[in-house]
Design a protein around this motif. Structure first.
Motif, mmCIF file in Angstrom:
data_model
loop_
_atom_site.group_PDB
_atom_site.id
_atom_site.type_symbol
_atom_site.label_atom_id
_atom_site.label_comp_id
_atom_site.label_asym_id
_atom_site.label_seq_id
_atom_site.Cartn_x
_atom_site.Cartn_y
_atom_site.Cartn_z
ATOM 1 N N UNK A 198 0.867 -1.181 0.000
ATOM 2 C CA UNK A 198 0.000 0.000 0.000
ATOM 3 C C UNK A 198 0.905 1.233 0.000
ATOM 4 N N UNK A 199 0.688 2.124 -0.971
ATOM 5 C CA UNK A 199 1.471 3.357 -1.074
ATOM 6 C C UNK A 199 0.736 4.511 -0.404
ATOM 7 N N UNK A 200 1.444 5.583 -0.133
ATOM 8 C CA UNK A 200 0.822 6.839 0.294
ATOM 9 C C UNK A 200 1.635 7.985 -0.268
ATOM 10 N N UNK A 201 0.943 8.936 -0.922
ATOM 11 C CA UNK A 201 1.586 10.107 -1.516
ATOM 12 C C UNK A 201 0.629 11.283 -1.463
ATOM 13 N N UNK A 202 1.170 12.479 -1.626
ATOM 14 C CA UNK A 202 0.332 13.666 -1.691
ATOM 15 C C UNK A 202 -0.335 13.763 -3.055
ATOM 16 N N UNK A 203 -1.622 14.185 -3.060
ATOM 17 C CA UNK A 203 -2.296 14.441 -4.324
ATOM 18 C C UNK A 203 -2.085 15.899 -4.731
ATOM 19 N N UNK A 204 -2.721 16.300 -5.823
ATOM 20 C CA UNK A 204 -2.497 17.649 -6.337
ATOM 21 C C UNK A 204 -3.019 18.730 -5.391
ATOM 22 N N UNK A 205 -3.823 18.326 -4.393
ATOM 23 C CA UNK A 205 -4.340 19.282 -3.408
ATOM 24 C C UNK A 205 -3.508 19.307 -2.124
ATOM 25 N N UNK A 206 -2.421 18.535 -2.103
ATOM 26 C CA UNK A 206 -1.549 18.548 -0.938
ATOM 27 C C UNK A 206 -1.973 17.610 0.180
ATOM 28 N N UNK A 207 -2.997 16.775 -0.044
ATOM 29 C CA UNK A 207 -3.439 15.823 0.969
ATOM 30 C C UNK A 207 -2.802 14.458 0.709
ATOM 31 N N UNK A 208 -2.479 13.751 1.792
ATOM 32 C CA UNK A 208 -1.881 12.429 1.659
ATOM 33 C C UNK A 208 -2.966 11.393 1.417
ATOM 34 N N UNK A 209 -2.751 10.547 0.410
ATOM 35 C CA UNK A 209 -3.729 9.541 0.000
ATOM 36 C C UNK A 209 -3.065 8.166 0.029
ATOM 37 N N UNK A 210 -3.757 7.193 0.580
ATOM 38 C CA UNK A 210 -3.306 5.795 0.551
ATOM 39 C C UNK A 210 -3.976 5.084 -0.621
ATOM 40 N N UNK A 211 -3.232 4.190 -1.273
ATOM 41 C CA UNK A 211 -3.781 3.458 -2.413
ATOM 42 C C UNK A 211 -2.962 2.192 -2.633
ATOM 43 N N UNK A 212 -3.534 1.189 -3.275
ATOM 44 C CA UNK A 212 -2.821 -0.076 -3.470
ATOM 45 C C UNK A 212 -1.583 0.097 -4.355
ATOM 46 N N UNK A 213 -0.556 -0.652 -4.033
ATOM 47 C CA UNK A 213 0.656 -0.694 -4.851
ATOM 48 C C UNK A 213 0.341 -1.492 -6.110
ATOM 49 N N UNK A 214 0.487 -0.858 -7.248
ATOM 50 C CA UNK A 214 0.248 -1.513 -8.534
ATOM 51 C C UNK A 214 1.373 -1.130 -9.485
ATOM 52 N N UNK A 215 1.629 -1.980 -10.453
ATOM 53 C CA UNK A 215 2.671 -1.675 -11.418
ATOM 54 C C UNK A 215 2.496 -2.493 -12.678
ATOM 55 N N UNK A 216 3.180 -2.054 -13.735
ATOM 56 C CA UNK A 216 3.443 -2.903 -14.890
ATOM 57 C C UNK A 216 4.952 -2.956 -15.044
ATOM 58 N N UNK A 217 5.427 -4.027 -15.639
ATOM 59 C CA UNK A 217 6.859 -4.201 -15.810
ATOM 60 C C UNK A 217 7.197 -4.657 -17.208
ATOM 61 N N UNK A 218 8.411 -4.373 -17.640
ATOM 62 C CA UNK A 218 8.835 -4.778 -18.983
ATOM 63 C C UNK A 218 9.438 -6.176 -18.976
ATOM 64 N N UNK A 219 8.993 -6.985 -18.055
ATOM 65 C CA UNK A 219 9.376 -8.395 -18.002
ATOM 66 C C UNK A 219 8.137 -9.146 -17.569
ATOM 67 N N UNK A 220 7.849 -10.254 -18.232
ATOM 68 C CA UNK A 220 6.599 -10.962 -17.941
ATOM 69 C C UNK A 220 6.530 -11.460 -16.507
ATOM 70 N N UNK A 221 7.689 -11.661 -15.863
ATOM 71 C CA UNK A 221 7.665 -12.189 -14.498
ATOM 72 C C UNK A 221 7.537 -11.105 -13.433
ATOM 73 N N UNK A 222 7.155 -9.912 -13.878
ATOM 74 C CA UNK A 222 6.719 -8.866 -12.950
ATOM 75 C C UNK A 222 5.659 -9.413 -11.997
ATOM 76 N N UNK A 223 4.933 -10.416 -12.435
ATOM 77 C CA UNK A 223 3.864 -11.021 -11.635
ATOM 78 C C UNK A 223 4.341 -11.586 -10.309
ATOM 79 N N UNK A 224 5.636 -11.790 -10.150
ATOM 80 C CA UNK A 224 6.169 -12.358 -8.915
ATOM 81 C C UNK A 224 5.696 -11.580 -7.686
#
Length: 915
Positions: A198-224
């Motif tokens: 779970x990540x947390x970062x500031x949004x464009x309004x300066x408030x901290x928001x929690x959200x799921x860690x998601x990604x894409x990768x340039x290797x098929x085994x990113x799924x690990x």
């Protein structure tokens, strides 16, 4: 970093209290309360995508309220609602083989936007990008204490041009970090350090928001990383570049297959045995383009390292990803691997509050389900050509006789087959198993000789249970006076420096060294073809006598021609079994019941004599795999060693392409580009470049591994005074399109059905004579003739190799027509402006009797809609014609725009130039 969020017209934003802090988040229960539907029974994997819709809902510009409602309809319809959605992953992960060409493309886009009158600073990743240099080390040296340093030295010698370029990219681009060579494999570094669940970062309004860690990768085994409840999957470099430039990924709401695990593993089995069975089951079930989510009481007995092994091999079972929901084991792993305690508290609170937590009553709706009792798992390997070719260890030796017969076209059936099982078969008065001398050696080789035994790749090297197990096998073997057979090239390439830390803490590295498994480097080696050369006399004996040599590796890929040009049969196995096969040196024996070696006094040694107990393994794991080890090794992960720190580069905003470089060249994609798009047009009068069979993988298509002087790529380098010793691999030269297009469809095992009895990258040119695919394509281009390729089922299976699509496009191929496509390659073809088509009405290349002499015209493409059926006229060599119907696999409206622009990067570049 500042994140962008949408309008939230349904008011789903809420506040979560964690300890003494408050943090905003987008609430799935709130969406339900707002009347958008019932989401309570959705799988956690799909809830991650749903949260993405809530956070980026923008009134329909890219995400609408109806997109959110579609997820409730998915549950109500029993797990199916293939609506197109715009999904935005939080970050992008790259390895250097696929990452270098992506950075090359970004650098070329900076040149391109300047040519269109735009600002080069507009070409920057908007999402964080981590590139881990892990695919460049080759196993030149092995089996001795100096192997690691010598391989690292050669890596820098071979790849300095690429490393200078990557350092430039690290300076020039925002949101772009490079993990230096010698740190570890990208997926293991991601699992152990980069991922936060779970990540947390500031949004464009300066408030901290929690959200799921998601990604894409340039290797098929990113799924690990799905083993740690991080939703990620592999995409081609083309799609990853679009994602990092802020473009949403256009996708259909996927089906989610539930895989219920019950029971627990029994004594003597490993996580690798489990995953090989899972691969077999899911391949048979059919999960292409689907999510797989693992659930059930068996997860309570399955450590996260074992989960990551299963998640890693999602490409092998064909799924987009294999996801494990957040539970107590997720938190335990985060703590062990050194994550911050505040982060762990956030993960737990967020998961429980927003419906991501797997508790004892977790039982969502799935599109379909499978079930496996882990107590039924037996020791196994997989091979000789595909990861799904599951083979119980008991009987593997007998099965190899049939493999030999298959390679040689011998019918081993009936009584002959029974004889083969005994190892005494005589077919046509010749022994089935051939033997041959080796120059200057006392031993002989034969069909089935194990010439490579490698503990390698991300799949297993993140798993301390199997690595400690391998060390204990080595220890017991050493105590009995055993060693690897002299013809076996052994190697240990851990996925991170933490592995060395705990192997040394347990005293096991010394035992592994004693039987030949010295450290050769930290990176993806044998599994991607960086196994390095065999000893010359061994290679000569294999090739002079047409022996079927074998490799055993703890990896995820064993496709033909991938591991070594000298090896024809490749088997996936757990690290402990890799050590055992190195001691045996022979695939003909049944490791489960036959002696694998003899002690110096002639006493036979069986596998059971050197196999550790689960209790022995668990005791050592608990003792040496510590939080402190992870924190120490990852304390300065981006710094690198002295060699990396000494790499010098410039601060320029655009790259000064070295004209003489044979590694990095400015690709031609954007040269002469204008702001105007070109409507999709019919394909008229195309000739056939290749007719290919089933399961043509991206390994067959994309340049990979080593190559010889006689190949088009070898000739290109030789003409530029590059000695064969300096050729390196195709993968290391992915930044040079001239090398790569010459290596496209050049795999030594590919079979073009236009030619009888010929292996390799050959076809018929315009004059009807046999020539290389590259030379034929260039001759057709000179005539202005478009090209098509025909294929069978599962075209483009395997790794997310963007050059499988880039090379196809640069060769002048306008369309690929196949029975079915694997997800990533289909997307990559579209991303490069090549249109994929599927046969309909039972037509295939075989039923049509295609020889490659035909001319092909595809009509109805003007104004084509996603997945529309169109007519295709085939004119045969005798002048007769036949019209068939094809399904256009441009799947979404956005993909239509990509094709009209000439590819996804052209689409992005034009949009940025206009802004």
């Amino acid at each position: 970093m500042t994140i962008q969020v949408g309008n939230d017209s349904s008011k789903t934003r809420r506040t979560l209290t964690v300890g003494n802090s408050s943090i905003a988040y987008y609430s799935i229960p709130a969406a339900q309360e707002a009347g958008l539907g019932d989401f309570s029974n959705l799988p956690a994997a799909l809830k991650v995508v749903l949260e993405n819709m809530l956070r980026f809902e923008d009134g329909g510009r890219t995400v609408s309220v109806d997109d959110i409602r579609a997820f409730a309809e998915w549950g109500a319809k029993g797990g199916r609602n293939p609506r197109e959605i715009a999904y935005r992953p939080a970050r992008v992960l790259m390895q250097d083989f696929t990452g270098v060409p992506a950075v090359v493309d970004l650098a070329a886009m900076r040149d391109g936007i300047v040519a269109l009158g735009g600002d080069p600073d507009k070409i920057n990743p908007l999402n964080p990008v981590d590139l881990v240099i892990d695919h460049s080390v080759m196993i030149d040296e092995f089996g001795n204490p100096r192997a690691f340093q010598m391989n690292v030295d050669r890596e820098y010698e071979r790849n300095m041009e690429r490393y200078v370029f990557l350092k430039w990219g690290q300076k020039a681009f925002n949101n772009f970090r490079v993990v230096p060579p010698g740190t570890g494999i990208c997926h293991q570094v991601n699992l152990e350090y980069l991922a936060q669940t779970v990540w947390s970062d500031e949004d464009q309004n300066g408030e901290t928001v929690a959200y799921p860690d998601t990604l894409v990768g340039t290797d098929s085994h990113t799924t690990m990383v799905n083993g740690a409840a991080v939703l990620g999957w592999g995409v081609g470099g083309i799609e990853a570049e679009a994602a990092m430039l802020g473009q949403p990924i256009s996708m259909l709401i996927p089906e989610v297959v539930g895989f219920k695990l019950t029971g627990e593993m029994v004594e003597g089995t490993t996580g690798t045995d489990l995953v090989l069975k899972v691969v077999e089951m899911l391949r048979a079930h059919g999960v292409v383009s689907k999510f797989v989510e693992f659930y059930g009481p068996g997860l309570d007995k399955l450590p996260l390292a074992q989960r990551a092994t299963i998640a890693n091999m999602a490409p092998e079972y064909g799924a987009t990803c294999g996801f494990f929901p957040i539970d107590d084991e997720t938190l335990r792993y985060m703590r062990t691997t050194g994550r911050d305690e505040d982060r762990i508290a956030l993960v737990e609170a967020y998961a429980k509050e927003n419906g991501f937590w797997r508790g004892p009553d977790y039982d969502p709706v799935y599109s379909s389900t499978l079930e496996l009792d882990m107590a039924t798992i037996v020791p196994a390997i997989s091979g000789p050509k595909r990861p799904q070719d599951f083979l119980p260890l008991e009987g593997a030796g007998s099965a190899f006789k049939k493999v030999v017969a298959g390679f040689r076209g011998i019918d081993v059936s009936g009584a002959a087959q029974d004889m083969a099982a005994e190892g005494d078969t005589v077919v046509a008065e010749k022994p089935l198993i051939r033997t041959a001398k080796v120059d200057g050696e006392e031993y002989e080789l034969k069909d089935g000789s194990v010439v490579i035994a490698s503990i390698t790749s991300c799949t297993n090297t993140s798993n301390p249970y199997v690595l400690i197990g391998a060390g204990l096998v080595a220890r017991k073997a050493r105590e009995m006076g055993l060693n690897r057979k002299p013809w076996v090239k052994t190697s240990l390439a851990p996925g991170s420096q933490v592995v060395t830390e705990y192997l040394e803490a347990a005293g096991l590295q010394e035992d592994l060294d004693a039987v030949g498994f010295n450290l050769v480097g930290y990176g993806c080696t044998t599994c991607i073809g960086n196994s390095g050369p065999l000893q010359p006399q061994i290679s000569k004996s294999i090739n002079d006598n047409d022996l079927i040599a074998t490799a055993v590796l703890s990896g995820n890929r064993n496709f033909e021609g991938r591991i070594s040009p000298d090896v024809r049969a490749n088997y996936l196995a757990s690290p402990p079994l890799v050590v055992a096969y190195a001691l045996a040196g022979d695939m003909n024996i049944d490791l489960a019941r036959d002696p694998i070696a003899e002690t110096p006094d002639g006493t036979p040694v069986y596998l059971k004599d050197i196999w550790p107990s689960d209790a022995e393994i668990a005791e050592l794991v608990d003792k040496v795999v510590t939080r402190e080890a992870f924190q120490s090794k990852y304390s300065d992960v981006f710094k690198g060693d002295e060699k990396w720190q000494a790499v010098e580069t410039t601060d320029a905003k655009t790259y000064d392409w070295p004209p003489s470089s044979t590694y990095i060249q400015n690709p031609p994609y954007f040269q002469g580009m204008t702001m105007d798009t070109v409507p999709i047009a019919d394909v008229e009068g195309a000739k056939i470049l290749a007719v290919l069979g089933d399961m043509i993988t991206t390994d067959h298509i994309s340049p990979a591994g080593s190559f010889k002087e006689s190949t088009p790529a070898g000739k290109y380098l030789t003409e530029r005074q590059v000695a064969p010793r300096e050729f390196n691999s195709y993968g290391s030269r992915r930044g040079n399109h001239e090398v790569m297009m010459r290596g496209t469809f050049a795999n030594i095992r590919i079979k073009n059905e236009m030619l009888e009895g010929v292996e390799g990258g050959y076809t018929k040119g315009p004059d009807g004579e046999q020539t290389s695919i590259f030379d034929a394509a260039m001759a057709y281009q000179a005539q202005g003739t478009p090209l098509v390729i025909f294929g069978g089922e599962q075209y483009g299976a395997g790794s997310s190799r963007d050059w499988a699509a880039k090379g196809t496009a640069l060769l002048g191929v306008k369309a690929v027509i196949a029975e079915s496509f694997e997800r990533i390659h289909r997307s990559n073809l579209v991303g490069m402006g090549v249109i994929p088509f599927e046969f309909t009405n039972g037509d295939t290349r075989k039923s049509l009797g295609l020889t490659g002499e035909e001319t092909v015209s595809i009509k109805g493409l003007v104004g084509v809609k996603p997945q529309q059926e169109v007519p295709c006229e085939i004119t045969f060599a005798d002048g007769t014609t036949k019209t068939i119907t094809l399904k256009c696999r441009i799947d979404t409206g956005v993909e239509i725009e990509y094709i009209e622009n000439g590819g996804v990067l052209h689409y992005v570049l034009r949009n940025l130039a206009r802004s």
